[in-house]
Design a protein around this motif. Structure first.
Motif, PDB file in Angstrom:
ATOM      1  N   THR A  91      10.105 -26.250  -1.783  1.00  4.92           N
ATOM      2  CA  THR A  91      10.409 -27.334  -0.854  1.00  4.92           C
ATOM      3  C   THR A  91      11.745 -27.975  -1.197  1.00  4.92           C
ATOM      4  OG1 THR A  91       9.263 -28.976  -2.210  1.00  4.92           O
ATOM      5  CG2 THR A  91       7.963 -27.873  -0.500  1.00  4.92           C
ATOM      6  N   LYS A  92      12.279 -28.712  -0.223  1.00  5.09           N
ATOM      7  CA  LYS A  92      13.484 -29.510  -0.430  1.00  5.09           C
ATOM      8  C   LYS A  92      13.400 -30.746   0.439  1.00  5.09           C
ATOM      9  CE  LYS A  92      18.532 -29.282  -0.474  1.00  5.09           C
ATOM     10  NZ  LYS A  92      19.733 -28.439  -0.217  1.00  5.09           N
ATOM     11  N   LYS A  93      13.425 -31.893  -0.214  1.00  3.81           N
ATOM     12  CA  LYS A  93      13.296 -33.181   0.479  1.00  3.81           C
ATOM     13  C   LYS A  93      12.046 -33.216   1.350  1.00  3.81           C
ATOM     14  CE  LYS A  93      18.254 -34.122   0.516  1.00  3.81           C
ATOM     15  NZ  LYS A  93      19.455 -34.418   1.346  1.00  3.81           N
ATOM     16  N   PHE A 144      16.522 -24.585   4.465  1.00  5.61           N
ATOM     17  CA  PHE A 144      17.293 -24.555   3.221  1.00  5.61           C
ATOM     18  C   PHE A 144      17.128 -23.178   2.579  1.00  5.61           C
ATOM     19  CE2 PHE A 144      13.061 -25.925   2.134  1.00  5.61           C
ATOM     20  CZ  PHE A 144      12.761 -25.197   0.998  1.00  5.61           C
ATOM     21  N   LYS A 145      17.959 -22.915   1.580  1.00  2.00           N
ATOM     22  CA  LYS A 145      17.880 -21.662   0.844  1.00  2.00           C
ATOM     23  C   LYS A 145      17.415 -21.887  -0.590  1.00  2.00           C
ATOM     24  CE  LYS A 145      20.546 -17.507  -0.248  1.00  2.00           C
ATOM     25  NZ  LYS A 145      21.863 -16.828  -0.149  1.00  2.00           N
ATOM     26  N   ARG A 146      17.874 -22.979  -1.247  1.00  2.00           N
ATOM     27  CA  ARG A 146      17.492 -23.306  -2.627  1.00  2.00           C
ATOM     28  C   ARG A 146      16.724 -24.615  -2.652  1.00  2.00           C
ATOM     29  NH1 ARG A 146      22.562 -21.061  -2.955  1.00  2.00           N
ATOM     30  NH2 ARG A 146      22.766 -19.256  -4.362  1.00  2.00           N
ATOM     31  N   VAL A 195      14.655 -19.191  -1.475  1.00  2.00           N
ATOM     32  CA  VAL A 195      13.889 -18.578  -0.382  1.00  2.00           C
ATOM     33  C   VAL A 195      14.856 -18.133   0.707  1.00  2.00           C
ATOM     34  CG1 VAL A 195      11.795 -19.898  -0.820  1.00  2.00           C
ATOM     35  CG2 VAL A 195      13.537 -20.833   0.689  1.00  2.00           C
ATOM     36  N   GLN A 196      14.363 -17.344   1.628  1.00  2.00           N
ATOM     37  CA  GLN A 196      15.161 -16.936   2.777  1.00  2.00           C
ATOM     38  C   GLN A 196      15.217 -18.086   3.773  1.00  2.00           C
ATOM     39  OE1 GLN A 196      13.757 -13.381   4.587  1.00  2.00           O
ATOM     40  NE2 GLN A 196      15.444 -13.225   6.048  1.00  2.00           N
ATOM     41  N   ARG A 197      16.423 -18.461   4.138  1.00  2.00           N
ATOM     42  CA  ARG A 197      16.573 -19.614   5.031  1.00  2.00           C
ATOM     43  C   ARG A 197      15.900 -19.330   6.379  1.00  2.00           C
ATOM     44  NH1 ARG A 197      20.426 -23.735   5.298  1.00  2.00           N
ATOM     45  NH2 ARG A 197      21.648 -22.718   3.657  1.00  2.00           N
TER      46      ARG A 197
END
Length: 258
Positions: A145-147, A153-155, A186-188
């Motif tokens: 996850t991101k935020k 996202f990718k990272r 991950v793959q965006r």
């Protein structure tokens, strides 16, 4: 009959000479007693104990020994004996069940400090085993996850957690961390409309579209010209005439010079 009577009288006089202060009318469980020393012997099943009152000791008969004493039964008397000096209550001479303040109980003995491998429990005043922290197994890694989002996202970051199943005692090993995080790639992929975060929606509101910004710019091309008054039109005509006259004069002067 006279002979028997004289024998009984002589026996009574002999007993009075042996125990001049013994009373037969004792109370409180005493079998024999003295006006000065209290109980001298107890009735069956009762324990004999000496209680100190001021400078003298008084014999008392009780159904059980008081705190700080242990009871011992003998064929001729049941007796209460005082526990050791560092012992508050005891089972017998060599086995304490509760220590006095400042001592810790361990295997029936009262100690200043607990042996190696044990620690003092200041609540129970006993020497107890050291307890180390125990944690459960790690949970599986969470999705990347991101935020707070799983797309766009990718990272990102993934985490895992574990629980504390046994807290340590005072001298036990401390507990390890209960959560871990690591970077992940991950793959965006694009986020569906419903997964856009609040920040993205607010950013979209703040940035208007190009078409909207163009519409917002005022355009004067399609506006009708403002109406002129007759005086303004006359002034303009006069200015045009002056310009024409000035041009004609300039052309005349140039021709005369040649």
């Amino acid at each position: 009959m006279e002979y028997i009577g004289s024998q009984n009288a002589s026996r009574g006089r002999r007993q009075r000479r042996m125990h001049p202060n013994v009373s037969q009318g004792c109370q409180g469980g005493c079998a024999t007693c003295s006006d000065y020393n209290g109980c001298l012997s107890c009735k069956p099943k009762l324990f004999f104990v000496l209680e100190r009152i001021g400078m003298k000791q008084i014999g008392v008969c009780l159904s059980s020994c008081p705190s700080g004493y242990y009871g011992t039964r003998y064929p001729d008397i049941n007796k209460c004996t005082k526990c050791k000096a560092d012992c508050d209550t005891c089972f017998n001479k060599n086995f304490c069940t509760k220590c006095k303040s400042g001592f810790y109980l361990h295997l029936g003995k009262c100690l200043d400090n607990c042996p190696e491998g044990l620690e003092a429990n200041n609540h129970t005043m006993e020497c107890v085993s050291i307890v180390h922290c125990e944690a459960s197994e790690w949970s599986p890694w969470s999705p990347c996850t991101k935020k707070g989002k799983t797309c766009g996202f990718k990272r990102g970051t993934e985490t895992r957690v574990r629980e504390i199943i046994q807290h340590p005692s005072a001298k036990g090993n401390l507990c390890p961390p209960t959560s871990e995080a690591r970077k992940c790639t991950v793959q965006r992929k694009k986020c569906p409309k419903g997964e856009r975060g609040r920040k993205g929606r607010e950013r979209k509101r703040k940035k208007p579209n190009k078409e909207e910004s163009k519409d917002a710019i005022p355009d004067n091309k399609g506006l009708e010209p403002s109406r002129e008054t007759p005086e303004q039109r006359e002034n303009k005509q006069q200015q045009k005439k002056r310009k024409v006259q000035d041009k004609q004069q300039k052309s005349v002067s140039v021709s005369t010079v040649h």
